[in-house]
Design a protein around this motif. Structure first.
Motif, PDB file in Angstrom:
ATOM      1  N   TYR A   1       5.633  -5.539  -0.215  1.00  8.97           N
ATOM      2  CA  TYR A   1       4.985  -6.808   0.064  1.00  8.97           C
ATOM      3  C   TYR A   1       3.504  -6.629   0.366  1.00  8.97           C
ATOM      4  O   TYR A   1       3.087  -5.589   0.894  1.00  8.97           O
ATOM      5  N   THR A   2       2.726  -7.648   0.071  1.00  7.93           N
ATOM      6  CA  THR A   2       1.324  -7.634   0.476  1.00  7.93           C
ATOM      7  C   THR A   2       1.249  -7.803   1.990  1.00  7.93           C
ATOM      8  O   THR A   2       2.191  -8.284   2.627  1.00  7.93           O
ATOM      9  N   ALA A   3       0.106  -7.422   2.546  1.00  9.63           N
ATOM     10  CA  ALA A   3      -0.097  -7.591   3.989  1.00  9.63           C
ATOM     11  C   ALA A   3       0.005  -9.068   4.364  1.00  9.63           C
ATOM     12  O   ALA A   3       0.574  -9.421   5.406  1.00  9.63           O
ATOM     13  N   ALA A   4      -0.516  -9.936   3.497  1.00  9.74           N
ATOM     14  CA  ALA A   4      -0.466 -11.377   3.774  1.00  9.74           C
ATOM     15  C   ALA A   4       0.975 -11.879   3.824  1.00  9.74           C
ATOM     16  O   ALA A   4       1.321 -12.732   4.642  1.00  9.74           O
ATOM     17  N   ALA A   5       1.830 -11.328   2.946  1.00 15.83           N
ATOM     18  CA  ALA A   5       3.231 -11.757   2.926  1.00 15.83           C
ATOM     19  C   ALA A   5       3.971 -11.294   4.176  1.00 15.83           C
ATOM     20  O   ALA A   5       4.903 -11.961   4.642  1.00 15.83           O
ATOM     21  N   LEU A   6       3.565 -10.146   4.727  1.00 17.27           N
ATOM     22  CA  LEU A   6       4.237  -9.601   5.905  1.00 17.27           C
ATOM     23  C   LEU A   6       3.712 -10.192   7.219  1.00 17.27           C
ATOM     24  O   LEU A   6       4.386 -10.122   8.243  1.00 17.27           O
ATOM     25  N   LYS A   7       2.537 -10.749   7.170  1.00 17.79           N
ATOM     26  CA  LYS A   7       1.866 -11.163   8.412  1.00 17.79           C
ATOM     27  C   LYS A   7       2.674 -12.165   9.239  1.00 17.79           C
ATOM     28  O   LYS A   7       2.802 -12.003  10.458  1.00 17.79           O
ATOM     29  N   PRO A   8       3.246 -13.219   8.648  1.00 18.19           N
ATOM     30  CA  PRO A   8       4.005 -14.175   9.487  1.00 18.19           C
ATOM     31  C   PRO A   8       5.149 -13.506  10.256  1.00 18.19           C
ATOM     32  O   PRO A   8       5.325 -13.761  11.444  1.00 18.19           O
ATOM     33  N   ALA A   9       5.907 -12.638   9.595  1.00 16.81           N
ATOM     34  CA  ALA A   9       7.021 -11.969  10.275  1.00 16.81           C
ATOM     35  C   ALA A   9       6.518 -10.956  11.289  1.00 16.81           C
ATOM     36  O   ALA A   9       7.132 -10.765  12.353  1.00 16.81           O
ATOM     37  N   SER A  10       5.398 -10.313  10.997  1.00 18.62           N
ATOM     38  CA  SER A  10       4.897  -9.260  11.889  1.00 18.62           C
ATOM     39  C   SER A  10       4.540  -9.806  13.266  1.00 18.62           C
ATOM     40  O   SER A  10       4.589  -9.076  14.259  1.00 18.62           O
ATOM     41  N   GLN A  11       4.219 -11.095  13.338  1.00 22.17           N
ATOM     42  CA  GLN A  11       3.839 -11.695  14.614  1.00 22.17           C
ATOM     43  C   GLN A  11       4.997 -11.724  15.607  1.00 22.17           C
ATOM     44  O   GLN A  11       4.795 -11.924  16.805  1.00 22.17           O
ATOM     45  N   HIS A  12       6.219 -11.515  15.116  1.00 22.34           N
ATOM     46  CA  HIS A  12       7.389 -11.537  15.993  1.00 22.34           C
ATOM     47  C   HIS A  12       7.622 -10.203  16.712  1.00 22.34           C
ATOM     48  O   HIS A  12       8.543 -10.092  17.515  1.00 22.34           O
ATOM     49  N   TYR A  13       6.792  -9.198  16.407  1.00 21.16           N
ATOM     50  CA  TYR A  13       7.049  -7.845  16.903  1.00 21.16           C
ATOM     51  C   TYR A  13       5.766  -7.239  17.475  1.00 21.16           C
ATOM     52  O   TYR A  13       4.659  -7.715  17.205  1.00 21.16           O
TER      53      TYR A  13
ATOM     54  N   LYS B   1       0.813  -1.217   0.000  1.00 16.02           N
ATOM     55  CA  LYS B   1       0.000   0.000   0.000  1.00 16.02           C
ATOM     56  C   LYS B   1       0.848   1.268   0.000  1.00 16.02           C
ATOM     57  O   LYS B   1       0.322   2.365  -0.201  1.00 16.02           O
ATOM     58  N   LYS B   2       2.150   1.129   0.209  1.00 18.87           N
ATOM     59  CA  LYS B   2       3.043   2.280   0.198  1.00 18.87           C
ATOM     60  C   LYS B   2       3.888   2.355  -1.085  1.00 18.87           C
ATOM     61  O   LYS B   2       4.808   3.162  -1.176  1.00 18.87           O
ATOM     62  N   GLN B   3       3.538   1.557  -2.087  1.00 16.02           N
ATOM     63  CA  GLN B   3       4.370   1.507  -3.290  1.00 16.02           C
ATOM     64  C   GLN B   3       4.309   2.792  -4.114  1.00 16.02           C
ATOM     65  O   GLN B   3       5.151   3.005  -4.998  1.00 16.02           O
ATOM     66  N   HIS B   4       3.350   3.667  -3.817  1.00 20.75           N
ATOM     67  CA  HIS B   4       3.266   4.940  -4.539  1.00 20.75           C
ATOM     68  C   HIS B   4       3.858   6.100  -3.735  1.00 20.75           C
ATOM     69  O   HIS B   4       3.762   7.252  -4.171  1.00 20.75           O
ATOM     70  N   GLU B   5       4.468   5.792  -2.588  1.00 21.36           N
ATOM     71  CA  GLU B   5       5.085   6.847  -1.787  1.00 21.36           C
ATOM     72  C   GLU B   5       6.430   7.243  -2.406  1.00 21.36           C
ATOM     73  O   GLU B   5       7.387   6.475  -2.389  1.00 21.36           O
ATOM     74  N   GLY B   6       6.470   8.444  -2.941  1.00 20.88           N
ATOM     75  CA  GLY B   6       7.676   8.906  -3.612  1.00 20.88           C
ATOM     76  C   GLY B   6       8.891   8.952  -2.708  1.00 20.88           C
ATOM     77  O   GLY B   6      10.018   8.742  -3.166  1.00 20.88           O
ATOM     78  N   ALA B   7       8.685   9.224  -1.418  1.00 20.60           N
ATOM     79  CA  ALA B   7       9.813   9.346  -0.498  1.00 20.60           C
ATOM     80  C   ALA B   7      10.568   8.027  -0.349  1.00 20.60           C
ATOM     81  O   ALA B   7      11.803   8.013  -0.234  1.00 20.60           O
ATOM     82  N   ILE B   8       9.839   6.911  -0.345  1.00 23.98           N
ATOM     83  CA  ILE B   8      10.501   5.609  -0.228  1.00 23.98           C
ATOM     84  C   ILE B   8      11.334   5.332  -1.482  1.00 23.98           C
ATOM     85  O   ILE B   8      12.473   4.879  -1.409  1.00 23.98           O
ATOM     86  N   HIS B   9      10.765   5.641  -2.642  1.00 27.11           N
ATOM     87  CA  HIS B   9      11.512   5.460  -3.887  1.00 27.11           C
ATOM     88  C   HIS B   9      12.717   6.397  -3.939  1.00 27.11           C
ATOM     89  O   HIS B   9      13.786   6.030  -4.445  1.00 27.11           O
ATOM     90  N   TYR B  10      12.540   7.593  -3.421  1.00 26.87           N
ATOM     91  CA  TYR B  10      13.643   8.553  -3.377  1.00 26.87           C
ATOM     92  C   TYR B  10      14.811   8.018  -2.551  1.00 26.87           C
ATOM     93  O   TYR B  10      15.972   8.103  -2.964  1.00 26.87           O
ATOM     94  N   LEU B  11      14.492   7.439  -1.394  1.00 28.16           N
ATOM     95  CA  LEU B  11      15.555   6.895  -0.544  1.00 28.16           C
ATOM     96  C   LEU B  11      16.240   5.723  -1.240  1.00 28.16           C
ATOM     97  O   LEU B  11      17.474   5.608  -1.204  1.00 28.16           O
ATOM     98  N   ALA B  12      15.459   4.863  -1.896  1.00 32.18           N
ATOM     99  CA  ALA B  12      16.054   3.739  -2.613  1.00 32.18           C
ATOM    100  C   ALA B  12      16.973   4.229  -3.730  1.00 32.18           C
ATOM    101  O   ALA B  12      18.078   3.703  -3.920  1.00 32.18           O
ATOM    102  N   ASP B  13      16.528   5.251  -4.447  1.00 32.24           N
ATOM    103  CA  ASP B  13      17.354   5.799  -5.524  1.00 32.24           C
ATOM    104  C   ASP B  13      18.623   6.447  -4.976  1.00 32.24           C
ATOM    105  O   ASP B  13      19.702   6.336  -5.561  1.00 32.24           O
TER     106      ASP B  13
END
Length: 350
Positions: A291-303, A270-282
């Motif tokens: 990642y989709t929320a579903a892809a992040l969910k297993p790891a998110s349970q650790h925090y 949902k943040k793939q259109h945030e220019g600031a993130i792309h700016y930092l990567a560049d």
């Protein structure tokens, strides 16, 4: 051994006997095979009469490693117009038509030709021919050492030549390795390993291996920075370039982190259109994965979870979960939050 998911390797030959050896190499090394049309089977890639130079030069530009089963002189004349620099040229090996010798011809360290030659010589029961000074003197080379952690260091050509020359000549060179990276360097031949930086000699060249920046400046030293850290990023909508730059800078200051150690960024889809993130990567010249929320969910349970974040994007933790999903490893920093931007870092296994 290279696979279809690994480095791109091309094997090319000119004669009937060379074709037989090339087939053996391509099968053993899982490489692409390129043969004269008159010797190639219907299902093999081939080139017509007068097309060898074009084909070989195309492989040079497209492959990570080119293995030529033919005379060395032919190879040298063919690739000479394309040779640019050790940092971009592919590995080039030459194998004689009876597979007695495997020659590391070009890009021995950075391109990996020396390692390829050693591996192929073992497979063919041949003699590897390696002429790099550090290899013939059986000492570790600075650029080879750095490759083991995908390392970056400044003034690459100058420092590589300086330190490799010292090592090849048997001159003293000290090395201190951050404890986090000690296990990645089984071979330190030629170096004098230090237990602590305080043991460093003032008049002996020094190599420091660390992803930190809290070191006293030394005249005769170079720092190898492992590119092993990944950042997970969460943020509110429409954060500015200045905001993310400031937050990243503060994160690095807090953790005394060398920015060159970052190799990837991650966030939620949902943040793939945030220019600031792309700016930092560049700015960092690194890839960013959303990642989709579903892809992040297993790891998110650790925090720790945020009910608000979960309601907004579908997962209760973005920064830590994205960092872990990038590397497959738990985060090594706490979640850092400033100006409605969150950052967490994990480190990949090597």
């Amino acid at each position: 051994m290279p696979s279809n998911d690994g480095p791109k390797l091309g094997v090319i030959a000119l004669t009937l006997q060379g074709t037989r050896v090339a087939r053996q190499i391509a099968t053993a090394m899982h490489g692409g095979l390129y043969l004269p049309a008159r010797f190639a089977a219907p299902d093999e890639s081939s080139f017509g009469k007068g097309q060898f130079t074009v084909t070989c030069q195309q492989l040079f530009q497209e492959m990570d490693c080119v293995i030529c089963v033919m005379a060395t002189g032919i190879v040298v004349r063919t690739i000479a117009p394309l040779i640019k620099d050790k940092t971009v040229d592919p590995a080039v090996l030459v194998v004689d038509e009876r597979a007695h010798h495997v020659i590391s011809l070009l890009s021995g360290h950075v391109g990996g030709a020396n390692a390829w030659a050693t591996q192929l010589a073992t497979l063919l029961d041949s003699d590897p021919v390696i002429t790099t000074a550090t290899d013939t003197e059986h000492v570790q080379a600075l650029d080879t050492l750095a490759q083991q952690v995908d390392g970056w260091y400044p003034d690459f050509k100058f420092n590589t030549k300086k330190y490799n020359s010292l090592l090849a000549a048997g001159e003293p060179v000290e090395i201190w390795i951050d404890p986090a990276f000690n296990t990645y360097f089984p071979d330190l031949s030629g170096f004098r390993k230090l237990t602590t930086l305080a043991d460093a000699s003032a008049d002996v060249p020094l190599v420091i291996v660390s992803d930190k920046v809290n070191f006293e400046k030394r005249a005769a030293s170079v720092q190898v920075i492992p590119r092993v850290n990944a950042l997970g990023i969460g943020c509110r909508k429409n954060v500015t370039f200045d905001m993310i730059q400031t937050v990243f800078t503060q994160f690095c200051i807090e953790h005394q982190l060398a920015w060159q150690s970052i190799y990837a960024l991650g966030s939620i889809e949902k943040k793939q259109h945030e220019g600031a993130i792309h700016y930092l990567a560049d700015t960092l010249n690194v890839p960013v994965t959303f990642y989709t929320a579903a892809a992040l969910k297993p790891a998110s349970q650790h925090y720790p979870q945020s009910t608000f974040v979960a309601k907004t994007v579908g997962v209760g933790n973005v920064a830590c979960a994205a960092a872990e999903t990038l590397t497959g490893q738990r985060t090594i920093t706490d979640r850092f939050a400033l100006d409605e931007i969150t950052i967490a870092m994990s480190r990949k296994s090597l």
